[in-house]
Every structure is written in C-alpha cells, then in structure tokens.
Design a protein around this motif. Structure first.
Motif, short mmCIF file in Angstrom:
data_model
loop_
_atom_site.label_atom_id
_atom_site.label_comp_id
_atom_site.label_asym_id
_atom_site.label_seq_id
_atom_site.Cartn_x
_atom_site.Cartn_y
_atom_site.Cartn_z
N ARG A 10 83.06 60.54 11.13
CA ARG A 10 81.82 61.10 11.68
C ARG A 10 81.85 62.63 11.77
O ARG A 10 80.85 63.28 11.47
CB ARG A 10 81.59 60.48 13.07
N ASP A 11 82.99 63.21 12.16
CA ASP A 11 83.05 64.67 12.34
C ASP A 11 82.81 65.42 11.04
O ASP A 11 82.33 66.55 11.05
CB ASP A 11 84.38 65.08 12.95
N SER A 12 83.17 64.82 9.90
CA SER A 12 82.94 65.49 8.62
C SER A 12 81.72 64.93 7.90
O SER A 12 81.37 65.39 6.83
CB SER A 12 84.17 65.35 7.71
N ASN A 13 81.07 63.90 8.51
CA ASN A 13 79.90 63.25 7.93
C ASN A 13 80.17 62.78 6.50
O ASN A 13 79.35 62.91 5.62
CB ASN A 13 78.68 64.15 7.98
N GLY A 14 81.37 62.27 6.28
CA GLY A 14 81.75 61.77 4.97
C GLY A 14 83.18 61.26 5.02
O GLY A 14 83.77 61.14 6.09
N LEU A 15 83.72 60.99 3.85
CA LEU A 15 85.10 60.55 3.81
C LEU A 15 86.00 61.69 4.26
O LEU A 15 85.83 62.83 3.83
CB LEU A 15 85.50 60.12 2.40
N GLY A 16 86.94 61.37 5.11
CA GLY A 16 87.91 62.38 5.51
C GLY A 16 88.82 62.71 4.35
O GLY A 16 88.83 62.02 3.33
N SER A 17 89.59 63.75 4.49
CA SER A 17 90.50 64.15 3.41
C SER A 17 91.82 63.40 3.46
O SER A 17 92.57 63.40 2.50
CB SER A 17 90.75 65.66 3.48
N SER A 18 92.09 62.72 4.56
CA SER A 18 93.37 62.01 4.70
C SER A 18 93.37 60.70 3.93
O SER A 18 92.35 60.03 3.82
CB SER A 18 93.63 61.70 6.18
N ILE A 19 94.55 60.36 3.43
CA ILE A 19 94.77 59.08 2.77
C ILE A 19 95.69 58.27 3.68
O ILE A 19 96.73 58.76 4.12
CB ILE A 19 95.39 59.26 1.38
N TYR A 20 95.30 57.03 3.96
CA TYR A 20 96.03 56.19 4.90
C TYR A 20 96.67 55.01 4.18
O TYR A 20 96.01 54.35 3.36
CB TYR A 20 95.08 55.66 5.99
N PRO A 21 97.94 54.70 4.50
CA PRO A 21 98.58 53.52 3.92
C PRO A 21 98.11 52.24 4.60
O PRO A 21 97.91 52.21 5.81
CB PRO A 21 100.07 53.77 4.18
N VAL A 22 97.91 51.19 3.81
CA VAL A 22 97.40 49.92 4.29
C VAL A 22 98.39 48.81 3.96
O VAL A 22 98.93 48.76 2.86
CB VAL A 22 96.02 49.63 3.64
N ALA A 23 98.58 47.89 4.91
CA ALA A 23 99.43 46.72 4.68
C ALA A 23 98.66 45.65 3.91
O ALA A 23 99.20 45.00 3.02
CB ALA A 23 99.94 46.15 6.00
N GLY A 24 97.39 45.45 4.24
CA GLY A 24 96.58 44.44 3.57
C GLY A 24 95.50 43.91 4.49
O GLY A 24 95.18 44.51 5.52
N PHE A 25 94.95 42.76 4.10
CA PHE A 25 93.84 42.13 4.82
C PHE A 25 94.29 40.81 5.41
O PHE A 25 95.01 40.04 4.77
CB PHE A 25 92.66 41.88 3.88
N ILE A 26 93.86 40.54 6.63
CA ILE A 26 94.11 39.26 7.30
C ILE A 26 92.78 38.51 7.32
O ILE A 26 91.75 39.06 7.74
CB ILE A 26 94.62 39.45 8.73
N TYR A 27 92.81 37.26 6.85
CA TYR A 27 91.60 36.45 6.76
C TYR A 27 91.57 35.43 7.88
O TYR A 27 92.47 34.60 7.99
CB TYR A 27 91.53 35.75 5.40
N GLY A 28 90.53 35.49 8.70
CA GLY A 28 90.39 34.56 9.81
C GLY A 28 89.73 33.27 9.40
O GLY A 28 89.16 33.16 8.30
N ASP A 29 89.77 32.30 10.30
CA ASP A 29 89.15 31.00 10.05
C ASP A 29 87.77 30.90 10.69
O ASP A 29 86.92 30.15 10.22
CB ASP A 29 90.04 29.88 10.61
#
Length: 187
Positions: free
Chosen positions: A138-157
């Motif tokens: 929100r503060d930059s009103n767009g994608l931030g410049s940081s890149i974040y590492p992700v483990a993955g997605f958890i799928y619920g029931d």
C-alpha cells in the motif's frame, strides 16, 4: 478495564474460529496478526508463527506449489519477515499472478495489522515455481521492491470465507502491477 480486555480477547478468539467470521464483524474489519486472520479466512487450523505452518501442515493438509483459491501461501522466515507470513489466495489471475487477502502487511493510517483484500502477488522465481514472490504494498501503491522466499501453498478442506475476494477485483490492475512496473501513476 478488565471487562474491555475480556471483550477484546473474546472477539479475537471468535474471529480465529472457522466459520465465525460471517456471524460476527466482517473479516475485512480484522486488525491484528496474519496467522489468526489466515486461519479464519481459510479454515486451515494451524497455530504458531507463520513460518512454521509449512512443516506443521505435513501429514495434516495437502501441500503444493500451485496457487488455488482458498490456499494459504506460507512465506519463509527472512531478514524482513522474522516470523514469516501467511496469506490466503483470493483469486488466480494467471499462471504467475494471483491476488491475496491477508492481514498485517501494509500500513493504514501509519499502522500495520489491517486486513487487505485482493492484493497482487507476483511469482518472480526463475523456475516459475512460486518459490520467490513480490507483494503489492500500500505505501508504494504497487509491488514492493523486495523479493520474499516462499515455502509453498497449503490446501484446506473447508470452503474459504465468502469475503475472501471482492465482487469486482481488478484483474487488469494486478497484471499491470506485475508486468508493467511504474505504470501505477497512469491508473
């Protein structure tokens, strides 16, 4: 004072229970940490710091590396995300762009904790496997410049909260955020 604290604690605990968000205040009125918000919005019943969700889900929930509506994305611990982060996929726009609904990311009136709906998440991983992402800020009103590492997605029931996505999310805006850096000023 004790009654006020009890009331706040009770309201927070009700929001953290699956299926109670619709009965009480709007999911989007939530102010607090990302974990109780993601638990309430997705129905995935995992507790503890956000970065621990990936390992905790092993054997309890399906996990993978493809976004689906209602799935919780788990951000790994990093220098910027000491406790990680969890968010719920609210919309799949295309193979490298989705929208998230989450809490405690951007600032509103100078404070973190507020819920945000249908914000852009962009897969910037070299292998197109969602292992590295950029998030709308929100503060930059767009994608931030940081890149974040992700483990993955958890799928619920359970079905995710009905409030997860808006009636008319801005798919085109999400694509512009991802693929046309700096175009925000023209919108």
């Amino acid at each position: 004072m004790i009654l006020v604290r009890f009331s706040l604690a009770l309201a927070a605990s009700l929001l953290a229970l699956p299926g109670t968000a619709a009965a009480g205040p709007s999911l989007l009125d939530y102010v607090g940490q990302c974990v109780p918000f993601a638990r309430s919005a997705s129905g995935i019943q995992i507790y503890g710091d956000a970065w621990t969700w990936w390992d905790q889900a092993d054997g309890r929930y399906r996990r993978g590396h493809r976004p689906r509506v209602g799935a919780v994305i788990v951000f790994k611990q990093s220098g910027q995300l000491r406790l990680g982060h969890v968010a719920v996929v609210s919309r799949v726009v295309e193979r490298r762009v989705v929208m998230l609904t989450h809490a405690n990311w951007s600032r509103r009136d100078g404070r973190r904790g507020h819920a945000e709906r249908d914000v852009t998440l962009y897969d910037v991983s070299p292998a197109n496997d969602w292992s590295q992402v950029k998030v709308w800020y929100r503060d930059s009103n767009g994608l931030g410049s940081s890149i974040y590492p992700v483990a993955g997605f958890i799928y619920g029931d359970a079905p995710p909260s009905a409030e997860l996505s808006g009636e008319h999310p801005d798919d085109v805006g999400a694509l512009i955020d991802a693929y046309v850096p700096g175009a925000i000023a023209s919108r």
